[in-house]
Design a protein around this motif. Sequence first.
Motif, mmCIF file in Angstrom:
data_model
loop_
_atom_site.group_PDB
_atom_site.id
_atom_site.type_symbol
_atom_site.label_atom_id
_atom_site.label_comp_id
_atom_site.label_asym_id
_atom_site.label_seq_id
_atom_site.Cartn_x
_atom_site.Cartn_y
_atom_site.Cartn_z
ATOM 1 N N SER A 1 0.814 -1.223 0.000
ATOM 2 C CA SER A 1 0.000 0.000 0.000
ATOM 3 C C SER A 1 0.848 1.275 0.000
ATOM 4 C CB SER A 1 -0.940 -0.007 1.209
ATOM 5 O OG SER A 1 -1.690 -1.200 1.259
ATOM 6 N N PRO A 2 1.692 1.473 -1.013
ATOM 7 C CA PRO A 2 2.613 2.611 -0.985
ATOM 8 C C PRO A 2 2.026 3.941 -1.456
ATOM 9 C CG PRO A 2 3.019 1.332 -2.949
ATOM 10 C CD PRO A 2 1.944 0.601 -2.169
ATOM 11 N N LEU A 3 0.776 3.955 -1.938
ATOM 12 C CA LEU A 3 0.203 5.206 -2.428
ATOM 13 C C LEU A 3 -0.003 6.187 -1.277
ATOM 14 C CD1 LEU A 3 -1.051 6.749 -4.878
ATOM 15 C CD2 LEU A 3 -3.270 5.883 -4.090
ATOM 16 N N ARG A 4 0.444 7.413 -1.481
ATOM 17 C CA ARG A 4 0.176 8.508 -0.551
ATOM 18 C C ARG A 4 -0.483 9.618 -1.346
ATOM 19 N NH1 ARG A 4 1.138 4.612 1.732
ATOM 20 N NH2 ARG A 4 2.755 4.212 3.299
ATOM 21 N N ILE A 5 -1.426 10.301 -0.725
ATOM 22 C CA ILE A 5 -2.248 11.294 -1.404
ATOM 23 C C ILE A 5 -2.145 12.616 -0.665
ATOM 24 C CG2 ILE A 5 -4.590 11.868 -2.161
ATOM 25 C CD1 ILE A 5 -5.147 8.748 -1.884
ATOM 26 N N PHE B 1 7.658 2.733 2.391
ATOM 27 C CA PHE B 1 6.454 1.965 2.706
ATOM 28 C C PHE B 1 6.736 0.774 3.607
ATOM 29 C CE2 PHE B 1 8.203 -0.183 -0.976
ATOM 30 C CZ PHE B 1 8.101 -1.519 -0.615
ATOM 31 N N HIS B 2 7.968 0.273 3.533
ATOM 32 C CA HIS B 2 8.307 -0.949 4.271
ATOM 33 C C HIS B 2 8.171 -0.789 5.784
ATOM 34 C CE1 HIS B 2 11.934 1.345 4.681
ATOM 35 N NE2 HIS B 2 12.583 0.382 5.292
ATOM 36 N N GLU B 3 8.225 0.455 6.257
ATOM 37 C CA GLU B 3 8.078 0.696 7.696
ATOM 38 C C GLU B 3 6.695 0.280 8.195
ATOM 39 O OE1 GLU B 3 10.477 1.334 9.626
ATOM 40 O OE2 GLU B 3 12.014 2.008 8.212
ATOM 41 N N GLU B 4 5.705 0.267 7.299
ATOM 42 C CA GLU B 4 4.339 -0.114 7.670
ATOM 43 C C GLU B 4 4.085 -1.612 7.507
ATOM 44 O OE1 GLU B 4 2.440 2.094 9.015
ATOM 45 O OE2 GLU B 4 3.636 3.860 8.524
ATOM 46 N N LEU B 5 5.008 -2.332 6.891
ATOM 47 C CA LEU B 5 4.764 -3.743 6.583
ATOM 48 C C LEU B 5 4.473 -4.619 7.803
ATOM 49 C CD1 LEU B 5 7.105 -4.661 3.596
ATOM 50 C CD2 LEU B 5 4.628 -4.349 3.603
ATOM 51 N N PRO B 6 5.145 -4.436 8.941
ATOM 52 C CA PRO B 6 4.798 -5.298 10.081
ATOM 53 C C PRO B 6 3.322 -5.187 10.474
ATOM 54 C CG PRO B 6 6.926 -4.283 10.447
ATOM 55 C CD PRO B 6 6.340 -3.627 9.204
ATOM 56 N N ALA B 7 2.737 -4.007 10.350
ATOM 57 C CA ALA B 7 1.310 -3.840 10.659
ATOM 58 C C ALA B 7 0.422 -4.330 9.513
ATOM 59 C CB ALA B 7 1.007 -2.371 10.954
ATOM 60 N N LEU B 8 0.884 -4.143 8.272
ATOM 61 C CA LEU B 8 0.083 -4.535 7.113
ATOM 62 C C LEU B 8 0.183 -6.026 6.808
ATOM 63 C CD1 LEU B 8 0.851 -1.504 4.765
ATOM 64 C CD2 LEU B 8 -1.276 -1.966 6.000
ATOM 65 N N MET B 9 1.258 -6.663 7.283
ATOM 66 C CA MET B 9 1.443 -8.104 7.090
ATOM 67 C C MET B 9 1.794 -8.759 8.425
ATOM 68 S SD MET B 9 3.390 -8.729 3.516
ATOM 69 C CE MET B 9 3.116 -10.479 3.724
ATOM 70 N N PRO C 1 5.851 -10.362 9.321
ATOM 71 C CA PRO C 1 6.474 -9.054 9.580
ATOM 72 C C PRO C 1 7.926 -8.964 9.116
ATOM 73 C CG PRO C 1 6.230 -10.291 11.614
ATOM 74 C CD PRO C 1 5.506 -11.069 10.544
ATOM 75 N N GLN C 2 8.590 -10.101 8.983
ATOM 76 C CA GLN C 2 9.996 -10.081 8.557
ATOM 77 C C GLN C 2 10.160 -9.684 7.083
ATOM 78 O OE1 GLN C 2 8.230 -12.664 9.639
ATOM 79 N NE2 GLN C 2 8.914 -14.617 8.799
ATOM 80 N N ALA C 3 9.058 -9.570 6.342
ATOM 81 C CA ALA C 3 9.139 -9.146 4.933
ATOM 82 C C ALA C 3 9.805 -7.780 4.810
ATOM 83 C CB ALA C 3 7.743 -9.106 4.315
ATOM 84 N N LYS C 4 9.594 -6.936 5.805
ATOM 85 C CA LYS C 4 10.195 -5.591 5.790
ATOM 86 C C LYS C 4 11.698 -5.659 5.535
ATOM 87 C CE LYS C 4 11.416 -1.845 8.835
ATOM 88 N NZ LYS C 4 11.548 -1.393 10.212
#
Length: 196
Positions: free
Chosen positions: A50-54, A93-101, A105-108
């Motif tokens: 989810s890397p889109l920022r608006i 975006f990777h900073e949010e990966l532990p919460a998004l996955m 969480p190690q995907a980050k």
Amino acid sequence: MTLALDSAAQDLLFREAHTANTFSEEPVTDEQVQAIYDLIKLAPTAFNQSPLRIVLVRSAEARERLAPLMAEGNRAKTASAPLVAILAADNEFHEELPALMPHFPQAKDLFFSERPVREQSAAANAALQAGYFILGVRAAGLAAGPMTGFDFAGVQKEFLDDDHTPLMIVNIGKPGEDAFRPRSPRLSFEQAVTTV
């Protein structure tokens, strides 16, 4: 085979939808933008990144900063749109990966520890989300005017930071007078699709 989406919805999202070049003065509310985001955030991205920022450009002061960064042919329509959105890719975006996955969480660190890898992935996945954003705007009964005719470095400097890469600018609102040009031709199925 017919589509599951009814004909009216197909028209709203695709057949009757056009890039708007003029807009009415009717405002686009925060509630509409929230509803659009709540719909399009469900679109798929790799690793749910989810890397889109608006960035929503509403104020007169922000419009004055944006206008000179637009290509000459895009300035008037950007100035007249009730709402302008700067769509950008978040390269961190990777900073949010532990919460998004939470299940992985190690995907980050496993996949996205290097900046060039993140930039490439963020650009591709945020572009995917940008397409869904345009469909979300249409689903809200609004017209979208997506543009890439602007000073990318200038927009990044003026509205973003080094961790965010601008992708496109989208004018949003109810269509105004003579908002639509005739639809340009599209490739046929045979031209665009190959079966192997």
